[in-house]
Design an enzyme around this catalytic site. Structure first.
Site, PDB file in Angstrom:
ATOM      1  N   GLU A  69      10.140  -5.428   2.645  1.00  0.00           N
ATOM      2  CA  GLU A  69      10.035  -5.591   4.085  1.00  0.00           C
ATOM      3  C   GLU A  69      10.585  -6.976   4.403  1.00  0.00           C
ATOM      4  O   GLU A  69       9.954  -7.996   4.112  1.00  0.00           O
ATOM      5  CB  GLU A  69       8.583  -5.469   4.547  1.00  0.00           C
ATOM      6  CG  GLU A  69       8.056  -4.054   4.502  1.00  0.00           C
ATOM      7  CD  GLU A  69       6.691  -3.932   5.172  1.00  0.00           C
ATOM      8  OE1 GLU A  69       6.051  -4.980   5.437  1.00  0.00           O
ATOM      9  OE2 GLU A  69       6.258  -2.801   5.429  1.00  0.00           O
TER      10      GLU A  69
ATOM     11  N   ASP B  77      -0.151 -12.684  12.252  1.00  0.00           N
ATOM     12  CA  ASP B  77       0.003 -13.221  10.903  1.00  0.00           C
ATOM     13  C   ASP B  77      -0.919 -14.405  10.675  1.00  0.00           C
ATOM     14  O   ASP B  77      -1.197 -15.197  11.585  1.00  0.00           O
ATOM     15  CB  ASP B  77       1.455 -13.647  10.662  1.00  0.00           C
ATOM     16  CG  ASP B  77       2.378 -12.457  10.471  1.00  0.00           C
ATOM     17  OD1 ASP B  77       1.957 -11.489   9.811  1.00  0.00           O
ATOM     18  OD2 ASP B  77       3.500 -12.488  10.991  1.00  0.00           O
TER      19      ASP B  77
END
Length: 280
Positions: free
Chosen positions: A58, A69
């Protein structure tokens, strides 16, 4: 844009992960930000991942201040952005260069809507991504009103899409995400920021994985909180087809760079430490 690789629509489709047999090891996907390490080093690292049998990378076009995140991935994105040379066009040129040399590894491009795509025509951008050789596309923070257009333009370009849902998403949301996954369904194991794990462990996701199977023939991959071989095995115990390692992979790159090590070889050691052991 440079003249890129053969469009995805003319390439023979290949699965990101083979649907696992009961008791067999799950596939493995790793997340990295393009530009961290710098793209010339990343090229060697990607070729190494192919040699080691990793199923999927990814690869994110770096973007700042992601609310989904944790600090590890946010630091990585900032390093990549501060170095420069890793915007969407740079990353597509990188994929076009490295993709023809890969025998096994698939590349799923992750692009943030606001940072990388908002100011482009969606259909044109999707064709460019497919033409670069990306095997799949995950758009981060895509406005819901554009979801249908995204699916239509990706299908027209022959570009499989990664869809996402949470373990706690409403059943209708899970079913829709599963039905629209043509690359794979990313099942987020824990609501929160990347790097956090579900309290009951990944194996406890078995019922969710079973429920999702009713809505898709595409592979199901589980991420968030996966950092060790034991975690990968627990994802396999849930019945999912693959495990996705994000923060732990990015942290391995960070440690190698901070220590002045050969990033590719240091990352090879990390990969070998997390790859699921083959069954007899």
């Amino acid at each position: 844009m440079p003249d890129l690789a053969t469009p995805a629509a003319t390439r023979a489709p290949a699965p990101f992960f083979t649907r696992r047999t009961p008791g067999g090891p799950p596939g493995l996907a790793l997340f990295l930000n393009a530009g961290d390490p710098p793209l010339p080093v990343l090229k060697d690292l990607v070729l190494m991942l192919d040699e080691e049998g990793v199923d999927c990378l990814e690869l994110a076009v770096p973007f700042p201040d992601s609310v989904t995140d944790g600090p590890v991935i946010r630091r990585s994105a900032r390093r990549a952005l501060d170095r420069g040379g890793a915007d969407l066009d740079d990353v597509l040129a990188f994929i076009a260069d490295v993709r023809p040399r890969l025998a096994h590894l698939r590349i799923a491009l992750l692009a943030d809507w606001s940072h990388s795509l908002k100011h482009r025509d969606l259909a044109d951008a999707t064709r460019d991504i497919a033409a670069a050789g990306a095997d799949g596309l995950l758009i981060h923070a895509l406005p819901p009103r554009l979801r249908a257009a995204h699916l239509e333009t990706a299908a027209a370009a022959g570009l499989p899409v990664v869809t996402t849902c949470y373990t706690k998403s409403p059943p209708a949301t899970q079913a829709q995400a599963a039905a629209h996954a043509s690359a794979y369904l990313y099942l987020v194991a824990h609501y929160g920021r990347s790097g956090t794990a579900p309290g009951a462990g990944h194996a406890a996701l078995a019922q969710t994985v079973t429920d999702l199977r009713a809505h898709t023939d595409s592979p199901i991959a589980v991420g968030f909180g996966v950092s060790t071989r034991q975690d990968v095995q627990a994802v396999g115990a849930s019945g999912a087809d693959a495990a996705i390692i994000g923060s732990a992979a990015v942290a391995a790159v960070e440690r190698a760079q901070d220590a002045g090590l050969d990033v590719t070889e240091a990352f090879r050691d990390f990969v070998r430490s997390v790859l699921p052991a083959p069954t007899a």
